[in-house]
Scaffold this active site. Structure first.
Site, PDB file in Angstrom:
ATOM      1  N   GLY C  54       0.823  -1.191   0.000  1.00 12.27           N
ATOM      2  CA  GLY C  54       0.000   0.000   0.000  1.00 12.27           C
ATOM      3  C   GLY C  54       0.862   1.248   0.000  1.00 12.27           C
ATOM      4  O   GLY C  54       1.999   1.231   0.451  1.00 12.27           O
ATOM      5  N   SER C  55       0.341   2.347  -0.516  1.00 11.57           N
ATOM      6  CA  SER C  55       1.040   3.621  -0.401  1.00 11.57           C
ATOM      7  C   SER C  55       0.875   4.157   1.020  1.00 11.57           C
ATOM      8  O   SER C  55       0.114   3.624   1.817  1.00 11.57           O
ATOM      9  CB  SER C  55       0.480   4.626  -1.406  1.00 11.57           C
ATOM     10  OG  SER C  55       0.846   4.250  -2.713  1.00 11.57           O
ATOM     11  N   GLY C  56       1.588   5.229   1.310  1.00  6.34           N
ATOM     12  CA  GLY C  56       1.498   5.811   2.654  1.00  6.34           C
ATOM     13  C   GLY C  56       2.693   5.464   3.520  1.00  6.34           C
ATOM     14  O   GLY C  56       2.770   5.878   4.671  1.00  6.34           O
ATOM     15  N   HIS C  57       3.631   4.664   2.962  1.00  9.79           N
ATOM     16  CA  HIS C  57       4.810   4.260   3.732  1.00  9.79           C
ATOM     17  C   HIS C  57       6.082   4.864   3.147  1.00  9.79           C
ATOM     18  O   HIS C  57       7.180   4.399   3.422  1.00  9.79           O
ATOM     19  CB  HIS C  57       4.941   2.737   3.738  1.00  9.79           C
ATOM     20  CG  HIS C  57       3.717   2.023   4.182  1.00  9.79           C
ATOM     21  ND1 HIS C  57       3.185   2.203   5.436  1.00  9.79           N
ATOM     22  CD2 HIS C  57       2.912   1.138   3.552  1.00  9.79           C
ATOM     23  CE1 HIS C  57       2.099   1.448   5.551  1.00  9.79           C
ATOM     24  NE2 HIS C  57       1.898   0.795   4.420  1.00  9.79           N
ATOM     25  N   ASP C 110      -1.767  -8.291   0.739  1.00  5.66           N
ATOM     26  CA  ASP C 110      -0.536  -8.322  -0.060  1.00  5.66           C
ATOM     27  C   ASP C 110      -0.251  -9.737  -0.528  1.00  5.66           C
ATOM     28  O   ASP C 110       0.086  -9.980  -1.691  1.00  5.66           O
ATOM     29  CB  ASP C 110       0.647  -7.786   0.761  1.00  5.66           C
ATOM     30  CG  ASP C 110       0.471  -6.308   1.091  1.00  5.66           C
ATOM     31  OD1 ASP C 110      -0.410  -5.997   1.912  1.00  5.66           O
ATOM     32  OD2 ASP C 110       1.191  -5.479   0.511  1.00  5.66           O
ATOM     33  N   HIS C 216      -0.019   0.993   9.723  1.00  6.02           N
ATOM     34  CA  HIS C 216      -1.225   1.493   9.066  1.00  6.02           C
ATOM     35  C   HIS C 216      -2.143   2.136  10.087  1.00  6.02           C
ATOM     36  O   HIS C 216      -3.345   2.235   9.891  1.00  6.02           O
ATOM     37  CB  HIS C 216      -2.005   0.359   8.401  1.00  6.02           C
ATOM     38  CG  HIS C 216      -1.188  -0.460   7.476  1.00  6.02           C
ATOM     39  ND1 HIS C 216      -0.461  -1.539   7.899  1.00  6.02           N
ATOM     40  CD2 HIS C 216      -0.977  -0.344   6.144  1.00  6.02           C
ATOM     41  CE1 HIS C 216       0.158  -2.070   6.853  1.00  6.02           C
ATOM     42  NE2 HIS C 216      -0.120  -1.371   5.793  1.00  6.02           N
TER      43      HIS C 216
END
Ligand SMILES: Nc1ncnc2c1ncn2[C@@H]1O[C@H](COP(=O)(O)OP(=O)(O)O)[C@@H](O)[C@H]1O
Ligand SMILES: Nc1ncnc2c1ncn2[C@@H]1O[C@H](COP(=O)(O)OP(=O)(O)O)[C@@H](O)[C@H]1O
Ligand SMILES: [Mg+2]
Ligand SMILES: [Mg+2]
Ligand SMILES: [Mg+2]
Ligand SMILES: [Mg+2]
Lengths: 209, 330, 330, 209
Positions: C54-57, C110, C216
């Site tokens: 996921g994005s955001g990391h 994932d 998250h």
């Protein structure tokens, strides 16, 4: 003026500054970066800690130690400015054989002049100079006019207060508050406030002796 | 206040210790007075480049000590300029026989303390004053403008010149040129918390931003309602472009700098938005930098810096650098 | 919600565009499906290393695409795993004839999406699953532990082996080893805000922290009162040391990772505190990494990762790497 | 079952999910990562946008298009799981010459079985399987027992609701909520909730024809 006088006043100033800390903190948050109160408190603490060292020093050496401590222990504008004040006072000639009140006033006035050179700010720019310069002038004139010491102290207290209040409506042109332009108006300058409180404390302590 | 610390008194010391230990291959930290120097001694005949300023802007300046950039950095207390003894001690350690160049951000406190240091030390020194923040009106009657993120561009480029043998005078003059060629402006979405204060320096409403903010949580030009990123970007760019008088086909470095609490995704989004606008104006982005370089503690916000480039500046920007926070070509 | 964005729908796209433009010397971004690859084609015969999540990391994973590390990264929506078409398209672009190694963090989403990709694509592939988060109890009856910051250590070390000619099997087995040798644990001082949600994922009281938090904004082991940094550090280290069964004289990598909103000064302070504790236990820190590498949007917090090192791991850790977010030796 | 039926139901599901969005968002924030509602909303929107394309396709091609759209457009666990459901349904033999309700139920049951394989979760692990598996079983048995279609739809709605509610007190052992251990208890699983809402919507639409 003696080394004991210096330390005693530093301790009294500490109490006064601590009592007014929240207000001073807020002033530098409004038109500065919020560190002024911590700078000043750290400086005073360091000066007081010098007591055992400077107790037995000559006046010039004691003042120089204080100046170096302020200079290295505070940082920021106030470190440089208050450091310059004391460094200059230490250099006034002939102070190790007793300092009477005339001499003390000359020392202070020389110090203020050096601070003015260092910061390149004059009266009306919304800095501590709005307190320091009028007080130095008032004291010097008082000495010339051979005014009564206690009257003079009362005048100095008033002059400091007036100068401090005057910064409120000024547009800052020097120091960090100058970055704010018009938004600097309506707030008292934090350095003016601490300078005024310190001057009042010293004058009061002279009045009470 | 929620921060990782043990006591506000030890905050800076412990952080410096960690920095020193984590990067011992590049730098060495000294304490009381605090300063950071390269772990390798200055080459004989090389100008020593020293910067410094209040802490709370990390990685600036300690993160830029190393090959190709600074020889030493002097960190003051949080948001308080360092004191002369730090600069004097650092100078003594890193002086290489060719003089010391101080890179100083234009704040009264920094100027006075660095000035006192130059007066008190023995060797030759020069000072480059950075004042890139176009949010503040410039004037010779006032303190003028703040020095912000372009300081890093100055440090990189002058550091390179010094490494390649530039004289003190040349370094000073190139530093002044980079500063003249640079303009910056920032915006804050949240305040920062000075550890000793324990509470936010200012309060922003849930839909407000501080436009033209400084790097110490100082108020900016005005308080605005939060706007879309493209509008914010355009306003920042407009002010900078006007100040630098940038024209079609000018080459620039586009530097999107985070204030500390804004995630990278948002900084890259600002880069994208800035690129669109600059492309439209036919201003050529030929160098880029995006990241948290000149921060204000945990403040959420960002600034944009443009530096007008020529062959000389590009050469020194591209040259190898090996510091904790900036590393390439090596 | 205060973020630099124009619309939550365009957030990811614009951010990727900015990333692609700012680092065009190193990487190229592809869109619909989204993936990031090196700007130079894969060497014939080199195993292609692909990660994603996921994005955001950020900078994970796109910031680690480049020489010595990843060949491609597949960013999903914020906190949502990427979809198989992204991995398939990326594989087609970077496959070099020696197969594809997927590095996947242990989350159901994932795992399933990467699995479907391997099933649907034609070439040979293997998967390294990272599950270093010791905050979660491990068990074969459950999903097990989360993959967090050690994923970056795996990517660096496996990337180096692939660069030096390791086979698919060797890369897979080294990746598994690094994962086995690594343990992580994190703590959050504030929540994060998913752009589409526009409000914090969780609420923390002014004196609370989330201990053992995921990346998250998932709740952690427990909610605690905020504690001094040294105590927090000790608790994180205890859990990791016990899990890895570290002993006197073991060599480790100490990796202090920021969650995105915590300034560097605090991360270095945590490094200092961790070093004190590890020194006391005679555990040897021979490699270090400090910074925001595996983040959770703007979350304030940090994690500590320890990786037990041997000659092989040290060699591959030290080898040159040239990516947007990690660069040395080149 | 026809392609029109698929699109019509997707539109009805969109309304229902949107109406329950705040609740679903909260569920994934409590025991997940908060993206479930956005994943599902994005997926439904993409499916509805397929209308002009799939209108004239065979059932198997239409379902496959939907599956691919879900798979590539959602991401996360739900993308893989719902994608698998439709991909499997598309592969059931002989569906292009008309799908009666028995066939439709078999397709659904095959899809659920594939989802179970994909996610390796069974009933009792606090996932959408706690809704999907009981509903599939109930429908299959209903067909075997030749139950009335409308009765069967009412049973499926009930079964879905029961399964969804059951997740509340379960300890999560699969999916993101499993990381929470004991702290996962006391919250309904978001995927179970969306699955239940979707099933109810489809069953209701059959009941209303
Ligand atoms: N150039 C100057 N000349 C005289 N006083 C100054 C000057 N610049 C700043 N000051 C004084 O210093 C005060 C701020 O001190 P402090 O907060 O300790 O330092 P800084 O501004 O560096 O954060 C101001 O309120 C002002 O009175
Ligand atoms: N292994 C699994 N098997 C079945 N369902 C699962 C599994 N893992 C997760 N789920 C379902 O997926 C839902 C979460 O979906 P979503 O939030 O979209 O993905 P993610 O968990 O990747 O963020 C959970 O509520 C659960 O019902
Ligand atoms: Mg200040
Ligand atoms: Mg200051
Ligand atoms: Mg997710
Ligand atoms: Mg989720």
């Amino acid at each position: 003026m003696s080394n004991d006088f210096l330390i005693k006043n530093a301790k009294e100033i500490q109490v006064v500054i601590d009592n007014n800390a929240p207000e001073i903190e807020k002033l530098d948050q409004e038109i500065g970066d919020g560190d002024h109160i911590f700078n000043v408190q750290r400086g005073i603490k360091l000066v007081i800690e010098l007591e055992p060292i400077i107790k037995h020093l000559s006046m010039s050496k004691a003042l120089n130690q204080i100046a170096m401590k302020i200079l290295s222990g505070i940082g920021g504008s106030s470190g440089a400015l208050f450091g310059t004040l004391f460094m200059t006072m230490a250099k006034v000639s002939n102070i190790d054989n007793g300092v009477d009140y005339k001499k003390a006033i000359n020392m202070f006035a020389d110090g203020v002049e050096a601070v003015k050179q260092r910061g390149k700010a004059d009266v009306g720019e919304k800095t501590m100079m709005d307190v320091l310069i009028p007080v130095a002038n008032c004291l010097k004139q008082g000495v010339e006019k051979k005014k009564d010491l206690k009257d003079l102290m009362r005048e100095a207290i008033e002059e400091a207060e007036k100068g401090m209040i005057s910064t409120k409506d000024l547009l800052a042109t020097k120091g960090r508050a100058s970055f704010l332009g018009e938004r600097s108006k309506g707030h008292i300058d934090p350095g003016a406030r601490t300078s005024q409180l310190m001057i009042r404390t010293v004058c009061m302590s002279i009045l009470n002796t | 206040m929620k921060k990782f610390l043990n006591s506000t008194d030890d905050f800076l010391k412990e952080s410096l210790q960690g920095f020193g230990a984590a990067h011992q291959d590049i730098i060495t930290c000294h304490y009381d007075p605090n300063f950071i120097i390269r772990s390798e001694a200055t080459k004989k005949g090389k100008v020593a480049i020293i910067s410094g300023g209040g802490s709370g802007h990390e990685p600036m300046h300690g993160g830029f000590v190393g090959y190709g950039m600074l020889d030493a950095a002097c960190p003051g207390f949080v948001f308080s300029s360092p004191s002369p003894d730090q600069m004097i001690a650092a100078s003594e350690k890193v002086e290489g026989g060719a003089g010391v160049l101080f890179i100083v951000k234009n704040y009264s406190g920094d100027i006075m303390n660095f000035q006192m240091a130059s007066e008190m030390m023995t060797g030759a020194s020069e000072t480059v004053l950075t004042n890139d923040d176009v949010a503040v009106e410039d004037s010779s009657f006032t303190t003028g403008r703040r020095g912000v993120a372009a300081t890093i561009v100055v440090e990189k480029i002058v550091g390179s010149l010094a490494e390649s043998g530039g004289s003190l005078k040349e370094c000073k003059s190139l530093g002044d040129k980079v500063n003249r060629n640079s303009g910056s402006m920032g915006v804050a979405l949240s305040s920062c918390i000075v550890p000793a204060a324990g509470k936010p320096t200012f309060e922003l409403g849930p839909d407000e931003m501080e436009f033209g903010v400084g790097i110490h949580g100082e108020p900016g030009r005005r308080r605005d309602k939060v706007q879309p990123a493209q509008e914010i970007t355009n306003k920042l760019l407009e002010a900078i472009i006007e100040d630098l008088k940038l024209e079609k086909n000018d080459e620039i470095l586009l530097f999107v700098n985070g204030m500390g609490g804004t995630p990278l995704t948002e900084l890259y989004l600002l880069y994208d938005n800035a690129k669109k606008t600059l492309d439209n104006k036919n201003i050529k982005i030929t160098r880029s930098l995006v990241g948290n370089y000149c921060t204000s503690l945990e403040m959420q916000g960002a600034s944009i810096t443009l530096t007008k480039l020529d062959q000389e500046l590009k050469k020194h920007w591209d040259s190898p650098v090996h510091t904790a926070a900036m590393r390439w070509g090596l």
